[in-house]
Scaffold this active site. Structure first.
Site, PDB file in Angstrom:
ATOM      1  N   ALA A 147       0.659  -1.493  -0.432  1.00  0.00           N
ATOM      2  CA  ALA A 147      -0.144  -0.247   0.199  1.00  0.00           C
ATOM      3  C   ALA A 147       0.866   1.128   0.232  1.00  0.00           C
ATOM      4  O   ALA A 147      -0.264   2.292   0.266  1.00  0.00           O
ATOM      5  CB  ALA A 147      -1.269  -0.119   1.301  1.00  0.00           C
ATOM      6  N   VAL A 152       6.094  -9.989   2.841  1.00  0.00           N
ATOM      7  CA  VAL A 152       4.292 -10.696   2.818  1.00  0.00           C
ATOM      8  C   VAL A 152       5.202 -12.236   2.882  1.00  0.00           C
ATOM      9  O   VAL A 152       4.023 -12.922   2.890  1.00  0.00           O
ATOM     10  CB  VAL A 152       3.630 -10.736   1.205  1.00  0.00           C
ATOM     11  CG1 VAL A 152       3.147  -9.183   1.987  1.00  0.00           C
ATOM     12  CG2 VAL A 152       3.931 -10.683   0.221  1.00  0.00           C
ATOM     13  N   TYR A 198       4.170 -14.319 -14.132  1.00  0.00           N
ATOM     14  CA  TYR A 198       2.644 -13.431 -13.217  1.00  0.00           C
ATOM     15  C   TYR A 198       1.125 -14.432 -13.466  1.00  0.00           C
ATOM     16  O   TYR A 198       0.188 -14.048 -12.842  1.00  0.00           O
ATOM     17  CB  TYR A 198       3.009 -12.338 -14.001  1.00  0.00           C
ATOM     18  CG  TYR A 198       1.738 -10.646 -13.096  1.00  0.00           C
ATOM     19  CD1 TYR A 198       2.337 -10.523 -12.083  1.00  0.00           C
ATOM     20  CD2 TYR A 198       0.816 -10.590 -13.896  1.00  0.00           C
ATOM     21  CE1 TYR A 198       1.374  -8.994 -11.957  1.00  0.00           C
ATOM     22  CE2 TYR A 198       0.348  -9.892 -13.198  1.00  0.00           C
ATOM     23  CZ  TYR A 198       0.490  -8.600 -12.307  1.00  0.00           C
ATOM     24  OH  TYR A 198      -0.309  -7.997 -12.208  1.00  0.00           O
ATOM     25  N   ALA A 199       1.105 -14.001 -14.680  1.00  0.00           N
ATOM     26  CA  ALA A 199      -0.626 -14.904 -15.254  1.00  0.00           C
ATOM     27  C   ALA A 199      -0.668 -16.155 -14.539  1.00  0.00           C
ATOM     28  O   ALA A 199      -2.042 -16.547 -13.525  1.00  0.00           O
ATOM     29  CB  ALA A 199       0.225 -15.453 -16.688  1.00  0.00           C
ATOM     30  N   LYS A 211      -1.780 -15.000 -11.034  1.00  0.00           N
ATOM     31  CA  LYS A 211      -3.403 -14.446 -10.449  1.00  0.00           C
ATOM     32  C   LYS A 211      -3.716 -14.949 -11.207  1.00  0.00           C
ATOM     33  O   LYS A 211      -4.674 -15.399 -10.138  1.00  0.00           O
ATOM     34  CB  LYS A 211      -3.122 -13.017 -11.531  1.00  0.00           C
ATOM     35  CG  LYS A 211      -1.530 -12.208 -11.703  1.00  0.00           C
ATOM     36  CD  LYS A 211      -1.903 -11.424  -9.281  1.00  0.00           C
ATOM     37  CE  LYS A 211      -1.508 -10.170 -10.051  1.00  0.00           C
ATOM     38  NZ  LYS A 211      -2.299  -9.334  -8.142  1.00  0.00           N
TER      39      LYS A 211
END
Length: 252
Positions: A13, A63, A153-154, A157
């Site tokens: 964020a 994370v 990345y694909a 996601k």
């Protein structure tokens, strides 16, 4: 009326979609934990929220590290109250064509996107179960449908979409919804990096992309934040397990 007692966690964020989402949730009346890898970089988002009259706390955490995630959630619960809204937004790019992609390119993207969402959700869900109310919003992407140079990345996601649907099934009985938002082209530092990767000026890249979008403009971080705001609200209590493409046009 806004519920000042609700606490939201937004990962990644410090900038872009995450910063816009944190600001929007704070404007909605939630207290927001602004999480990023470096607590100092998260403070700018917190300062903007506080200046606008909201409440926020900067938290530094990797994370993908279980101990750091648990410590972050524990601190948030202690200092702000039990978190009942979680936005798993943290992400990185390590774009390359398949034959050039390294193990590190693959592992880093999987660790941040998938492991990061898993760890934060696992740590936060206990508070949601205890409260019998929760909202989990995961950031997917239109790249989940396939995108050249982004096999890592694909895959990550697309994985988040399956993760989201399963959370909805498991946690629904506790008053917890889980949804994914899949942005199309949004003007951020990450999409600027994509333009650089293919050797295009970012302004020209944006014009080229906008011409292919039905609404004839590129997306802004605020476009995604508005959708997340709805999914985090009481009014979205019957929306769960969905993938919402926010891309200026239809996607399959």
């Amino acid at each position: 009326m806004p519920d000042q007692s609700r606490v939201a966690i937004v990962t990644g964020a410090a900038r872009g979609i995450g910063a816009a989402t944190a600001a929007r949730l704070a404007a909605d009346g939630l207290t927001v934990a602004v999480v990023d890898l470096d607590e100092n970089t998260a403070r700018a988002t917190v300062d903007d929220i506080v200046a606008a009259g909201g409440q926020a706390l900067a938290i530094g955490a990797d994370v993908s590290d279980r101990a750091q995630v648990q410590a972050a959630v524990d601190r948030i619960a202690t200092e702000l109250g039990p978190p009942t809204v979680l936005v798993n937004n943290a992400g990185v790019l390590r774009d390359n064509l398949l034959f050039k992609m390294t193990d590190a390119d693959w592992d880093t993207v999987m660790s941040v996107h998938l492991r990061g969402a898993f760890l934060f959700t696992q740590a936060a869900q206990k508070h949601m179960v205890d409260q019998r109310w929760g909202r989990i919003i995961n950031l997917s992407s239109t790249s989940a449908l396939g995108n050249r140079g982004q096999v890592n990345y694909a895959a990550a996601k697309a994985g988040l979409q399956g993760f989201t649907k399963t959370l909805a099934i498991e946690l629904g009985q506790f008053g917890i919804t889980a949804n994914a938002v899949a942005p199309g082209f949004i003007a951020t530092d990450m999409t600027a990096a994509t333009a650089a990767r293919i050797g295009m000026d970012f302004e020209e890249f944006q014009k080229h992309v906008a011409a292919e979008i039905p609404v004839r403009r590129i997306g802004r971080p605020e476009d995604i934040a508005h959708t997340i705001s709805f999914l985090a609200s009481d009014g979205a209590s019957f929306v769960s397990g969905q993938v919402i493409y926010v891309a200026g046009g239809p996607r399959d």
